[in-house]
Write an enzyme that holds these catalytic residues in place. Structure first.
Site, mmCIF file in Angstrom:
data_model
loop_
_atom_site.group_PDB
_atom_site.id
_atom_site.type_symbol
_atom_site.label_atom_id
_atom_site.label_comp_id
_atom_site.label_asym_id
_atom_site.label_seq_id
_atom_site.Cartn_x
_atom_site.Cartn_y
_atom_site.Cartn_z
ATOM 1 N N ASP A 1 0.842 -1.200 0.000
ATOM 2 C CA ASP A 1 0.000 0.000 0.000
ATOM 3 C C ASP A 1 0.879 1.253 0.000
ATOM 4 O O ASP A 1 2.087 1.199 0.292
ATOM 5 C CB ASP A 1 -0.886 -0.045 1.259
ATOM 6 C CG ASP A 1 -2.172 0.732 1.115
ATOM 7 O OD1 ASP A 1 -2.299 1.499 0.148
ATOM 8 O OD2 ASP A 1 -3.052 0.577 1.985
ATOM 9 N N ASP B 1 -10.735 2.052 -3.388
ATOM 10 C CA ASP B 1 -11.327 1.723 -2.092
ATOM 11 C C ASP B 1 -12.848 1.751 -2.164
ATOM 12 O O ASP B 1 -13.513 1.364 -1.209
ATOM 13 C CB ASP B 1 -10.841 2.715 -1.025
ATOM 14 C CG ASP B 1 -9.480 2.325 -0.476
ATOM 15 O OD1 ASP B 1 -9.042 1.188 -0.746
ATOM 16 O OD2 ASP B 1 -8.849 3.145 0.209
HETATM 17 C C1 DGJ Z 1 -5.813 1.934 1.788
HETATM 18 C C2 DGJ Z 1 -6.162 0.710 1.016
HETATM 19 O O1 DGJ Z 1 -6.645 1.062 -0.241
HETATM 20 C C3 DGJ Z 1 -7.175 -0.103 1.809
HETATM 21 O O2 DGJ Z 1 -7.573 -1.212 1.060
HETATM 22 C C4 DGJ Z 1 -6.554 -0.525 3.122
HETATM 23 O O3 DGJ Z 1 -5.491 -1.405 2.899
HETATM 24 C C5 DGJ Z 1 -6.102 0.699 3.887
HETATM 25 N N1 DGJ Z 1 -5.262 1.554 3.075
HETATM 26 C C6 DGJ Z 1 -5.370 0.307 5.134
HETATM 27 O O4 DGJ Z 1 -4.844 1.366 5.776
#
Ligand code: DGJ
Length: 723
Positions: free
Chosen positions: A474, A544
Site C-alpha cells: 500500500d 477503495d
Molecule cells: C488503503 C487501502 O486502499 C485499503 O484497502 C486498506 O489497505 C487501507 N489503506 C489500510 O490502511
C-alpha cells in the site's frame, strides 16, 4: 517489420495492422504518418521542408518557422520550436538550446534493456527495434530514440536514451519519452478522479494551445492516470481511429496534446518537468521510462484490447498472470484495526467453510498500531493483538488449508514509531521546515539504500517466517517537502525520479527472493494504477470504493487501457462503507468477477442465505475466471441506467455477459443488448434457445426486465459445436 530506405530517408515501421512512417529531411527526423497500414510509393512530399509556414515563398535561412512547424520525432528546445518540447538541456555555459541532427540509425532483434526501470519484455515473441541517433555537437549530447515492434501486437514501445558525450556535466531539464504528431479534428480522452472515484473518463475536443494532465505528488496519482487516447470526433467503441500513449512509469508524469496554428496536434508524454532535473555527468547515460504507443482504426474497443493483450503478454511478468488467483478474504473492511488472534482465526474458519483460499491480514498487525497514527515502519508483530507471533499465526492459517497474505506500507513512517525514534532522518523532509503530515504519516526516503535495505530485511523476515503467499503493498499519502540530504543542492530535482527507482528496486528484490509471491500494489485504492506497477504485480487494488454501481464505472474507465484481470476487485457489505448504497449481493459478485475477485467483509456475520450465495459465487468464479484472465473484453453499454460488458473466449466459442442495472427506469421497453466478438455464422446457445452470432451482434440478445436499483444479470452463452 522495419523497412529503411537510406536514400530517401524513410523509416517504415509495420505492425500487424498499423504503420508509422518517419522521414529524415534536411538533417532532422519527422513523423510523417502513424495510422492504418498502407502501402506508399512517392515519399518526397512527406515532411516537406521547403514550404515556409509564415510566408508563401521559399526563404532559405528561415529556421524558426521550420522548427515550429516540423513534426520532430523528439522536439528539442531553443532554436525555434515554440511548441512544447520533449527535450531541454542546460549546458555548462548556462545556455539551454539544443538542435538534434540526425546522424544515423541501426536496428536490433534484441530489445535494448532499460536499466532499473519497468519495461515491456519480449518473452516468446520476435521483436525488432529501430534506433535513431540524434546528435547535438555543441552540447555533446546524443539521443537514441528507440521504437520496438512486437510480432504479436499493434503496440509499439518507445523510449529514449540520452548520453552525455561531452567533457562537462549537463543538466537535463526535460527528457520526455515520446512525441506523436497527428492531423485533423481530434478529441482527447483522459482518466481522471480522486480517492474512491478513480479513472472516470473525460472526452473533450482538442483545442488550440496545450491541454495536459499530470502528477506532481510522487505517484502516478488518483487524479490523472498516466495514459491518454486521442480519437476522431466520430470514433465510437466499434469504429473510428484512436491513438494512445500509456506510460510504463509510476511517478510524476505529464501527458499533453497541443494544437498549433497549422491545425496539427502533437502529443507528448514523459516525466513531469516541473519536478525533474537530472545532472548527467560526462560519459553517463539517462534512460527515459517507456511509453506504449497504440493505434486502432476500428474504435476504442479494439484500441483497449490492443493494450490488454500487450500488457498481459509483455508487461506483467508474474507467473500469476494466467493462473487462477486464490480467492481471498481481506480483513480491512471486515475488522479495520479492531482484531486479535481469536477474531482472525474465526475469520479463517469461516473463510474455509465458505470455500475461500486465503486470508489477508490488512493494516494494523504491526508495532502498536490501533489506528492510523502510529507504527508505520515497525514491521514486527503487534503483540497486543497477536501475542503468539506471526510464525504461529501463519501456521494456524495454513493448518486450516488456507494461504496467508499480509499488508505492508513499506514507503511510510509514523512519527510515533520505533523506526522514527531511531532514524528521524529517514523521513523525507527539508531541514528546518515542518513536515506536512497526511493520514498522520510521513514518507520514507526511498532514494537511500540503507532505507531500502532495512525495508527489505524486515519484510523478507516476516514473509519467510509466516510463509506469506501474498503481499498487498500500500502507499497512502502524497509526497511533500521533497528533498534528500544525500544529494547536493543543485541535484535536488532528481529526488522524485530516484524515489520511484528506489520503490522499483525494492519490489524487484522482493520478487527475486520470493518468485512465487503474489504481489498486489495499492495506493489508497487506485492511486498508482499504471503499467510501471504492473511490471511487478499482476494486480492492483482498483479503488477503495467497493460499491458495485460505482465500481462498475471505475472498472470500465480503467479498462480503456488496463486488462480487467489486473483489477483488484472485492465484494463488501451493504450499506457500502464508502457511499452507503445498497446493492444486491449477487450484483457485487458480478462486478468483482470482472476483476481478481475476493471478499472484504466480516464473514462471521453472514446469514445462511449469504453463505449459500457465496458458494454460488465461488462456483461462478471457478467456472468463468479463465474468461476474465484470458478472454477479450468488450464494453457494450454505459448510460445512467445500465452498464454492460462482455468477455469472449479466444476461440469465440464462449462468452460471459454482465448487465448491471444501476438505476431502474420506469416503464422501460424491453431491451436488446448487442453483443460483440462472436462468429457471425456460429450458433450460440442461451436459455434453451439458438441464436446466430450475427443476430446477437446486429439485433441483440433480449434482456428480461430487472426490478430495482443495483441489480444485475450474468449471462453465459456458448457456441454449439458440430462434431
Ligand atoms: C488503503 C487501502 O486502499 C485499503 O484497502 C486498506 O489497505 C487501507 N489503506 C489500510 O490502511
Amino acid at each position: 517489420m522495419i523497412r529503411i530506405d537510406e536514400k530517401k530517408g524513410i523509416f517504415a515501421l509495420y505492425t500487424k495492422h498499423t504503420c508509422m512512417i518517419l522521414k529524415a529531411c534536411d538533417g532532422f527526423v519527422g513523423l510523417a504518418y502513424y495510422g492504418e497500414k498502407i502501402r506508399f510509393a512517392e515519399t518526397d512530399y512527406l515532411c516537406r521542408t521547403d514550404v515556409r509556414p509564415f510566408t508563401p515563398d521559399k526563404l532559405p535561412g528561415e529556421g524558426v518557422s521550420f522548427h515550429s512547424a516540423f513534426p520532430h520525432v523528439y522536439p528539442f528546445y531553443g532554436c525555434g520550436n515554440y511548441r512544447e518540447s520533449a527535450f531541454r538541456v542546460e549546458q555548462a555555459d548556462g545556455s539551454d538550446t539544443c538542435c538534434f541532427k540526425y546522424i544515423g540509425c541501426s536496428t536490433s532483434k534484441e530489445k535494448p534493456k532499460i536499466p532499473n526501470l519497468p519495461q515491456s519484455f519480449t518473452r516468446n515473441c520476435n521483436t525488432e527495434t529501430l534506433i535513431l541517433y540524434l546528435h547535438d555537437a555543441q552540447a555533446g549530447v546524443l539521443a537514441e530514440i528507440m521504437y520496438t515492434l512486437f510480432q504479436d501486437s499493434d503496440v509499439i514501445a518507445q523510449d529514449v536514451k540520452i548520453q552525455n558525450q561531452g567533457q562537462k556535466p549537463v543538466m537535463l531539464r526535460r527528457a520526455f519519452s515520446s512525441c506523436l504528431h497527428l492531423e485533423g479534428d481530434l478529441e482527447l480522452i483522459t482518466l481522471n478522479g480522486t480517492w474512491a472515484r478513480e479513472r472516470h473518463v473525460q472526452r473533450e475536443p482538442v483545442r488550440y494551445g496545450v491541454q495536459s494532465i499530470g502528477s506532481l505528488n510522487g505517484a502516478s496519482s488518483h487524479t490523472h492516470n498516466p495514459f491518454l487516447a486521442v480519437v476522431r470526433p466520430e470514433t465510437t467503441e466499434t469504429s473510428g481511429e484512436a491513438w494512445g500513449m500509456a506510460f510504463v512509469y509510476s511517478g510524476n508524469f505529464i501527458a499533453c496534446a497541443e494544437k498549433d496554428y497549422q491545425e496539427k496536434t502533437q502529443i507528448l508524454m514523459g516525466i513531469h518537468p516541473d519536478t525533474f532535473c537530472w545532472e548527467l555527468e560526462s560519459g553517463k547515460s539517462f534512460y527515459t521510462p517507456e511509453v506504449l504507443l497504440n493505434y486502432s482504426p476500428r474504435g476504442l474497443g479494439r484500441f483497449s484490447r490492443n493494450y490488454h493483450d500487450f500488457i498481459r503478454n509483455h508487461i506483467i511478468r508474474s507467473k500469476w498472470q494466467y493462473q487462477e488467483r486464490p480467492v481471498l478474504v481481506n480483513s480491512w473492511e471486515a475488522a479495520y484495526f479492531d482484531f486479535d488472534t481469536d477474531k482472525l482465526l474465526h475469520l479463517a474458519d469461516t473463510a474455509l467453510a465458505c470455500g475461500l483460499d486465503m486470508l489477508v491480514l490488512d493494516d494494523g498487525w504491526f508495532g502498536h498500531r490501533d489506528d492510523d497514527t502510529t507504527s508505520l515502519g515497525d514491521w514486527f508483530v503487534n503483540e497486543e493483538k497477536i501475542p503468539e507471533g506471526m510464525e504461529w499465526l501463519g501456521e494456524e492459517i495454513q493448518r486450516r488449508n488456507l494461504k496467508f497474505g499480509l499488508w505492508f506500507e513499506p514507503e511510510m513512517i509514523s512519527q510515533d514509531s520505533e523506526l522514527f525514534r531511531k532514524h528521524p532522518e529517514w523521513a523525507v523532509q527539508i531541514p528546518g521546515r515542518d513536515m506536512t503530515l497526511s493520514r498522520n504519516q510521513c514518507v520514507l526516503d526511498m532514494t537511500r539504500p540503507e532505507v531500502r535495505n532495512y525495508l527489505f530485511r524486515s519484510m523478507a523476515d516476516i514473509i519467510h517466517e509466516a510463509d506469506i503467499s501474498y503481499v498487498k503493498w500500500d502507499m497512502n499519502r502524497q509526497i511533500t517537502e521533497a528533498y534528500t540530504p544525500t544529494l547536493p543542492p543543485h541535484r535536488q530535482k532528481e529526488f522524485f525520479h530516484r524515489y520511484i527507482l528506489g520503490v522499483y528496486e525494492l519490489q524487484e528484490q522482493l520478487l527475486k527472493t520470493f518468485p512465487d509471491l503474489l504481489l498486489e500494489n495499492c495506493a489508497g485504492g487506485g492511486g498508482r494504477f499504471d503499467c510501471g506497477m504492473l511490471y511487478y504485480s499482476p494486480q492492483i487494488w482498483c479503488s477503495d470504493n467497493t460499491d458495485a454501481c460505482d465500481r462498475a464505472e471505475i472498472q470500465l474507465g480503467t479498462s480503456l487501457c488496463y486488462p480487467p484481470s489486473c483489477m483488484g476487485a472485492h465484494i463488501s457489505v451493504c450499506p457500502n462503507h464508502t457511499v452507503g448504497r445498497n446493492t444486491d449481493f449477487m450484483t457485487r459478485a458480478h462486478v468483482a468477477l470482472a476483476g481478481t475477485f475476493g471478499y472484504e467483509m466480516d464473514l462471521m456475520r453472514l446469514t445462511a442465505k449469504q453463505v449459500k450465495q457465496i458458494q454460488e459465487q465461488l462456483k461462478l468464479y471457478h467456472q468463468y475466471s479463465h474468461l476474465t484472465r484470458e478472454g477479450r473484453f468488450y464494453r457494450l453499454m454505459q448510460n445512467k441506467y445500465w452498464i454492460a460488458w462482455q468477455f469472449v473466449s479466444t476461440e469465440h466459442t464462449e462468452t460471459l455477459v454482465t448487465v448491471i442495472q444501476i438505476r431502474n427506469q420506469a416503464n422501460q421497453v424491453r431491451k436488446h443488448l448487442k453483443l460483440q466478438g462472436l462468429i457471425p455464422e456460429g450458433i450460440y446457445l442461451f436459455d434453451g434457445k439458438r441464436y446466430t452470432g450475427g443476430q446477437l451482434m446486429k439485433i441483440g440478445l433480449p434482456i428480461a426486465p430487472m426490478w430495482g436499483d443495483g441489480v444485475s444479470r450474468l449471462l453465459h452463452i456458448t457456441m454449439e459445436l458440430s462434431d
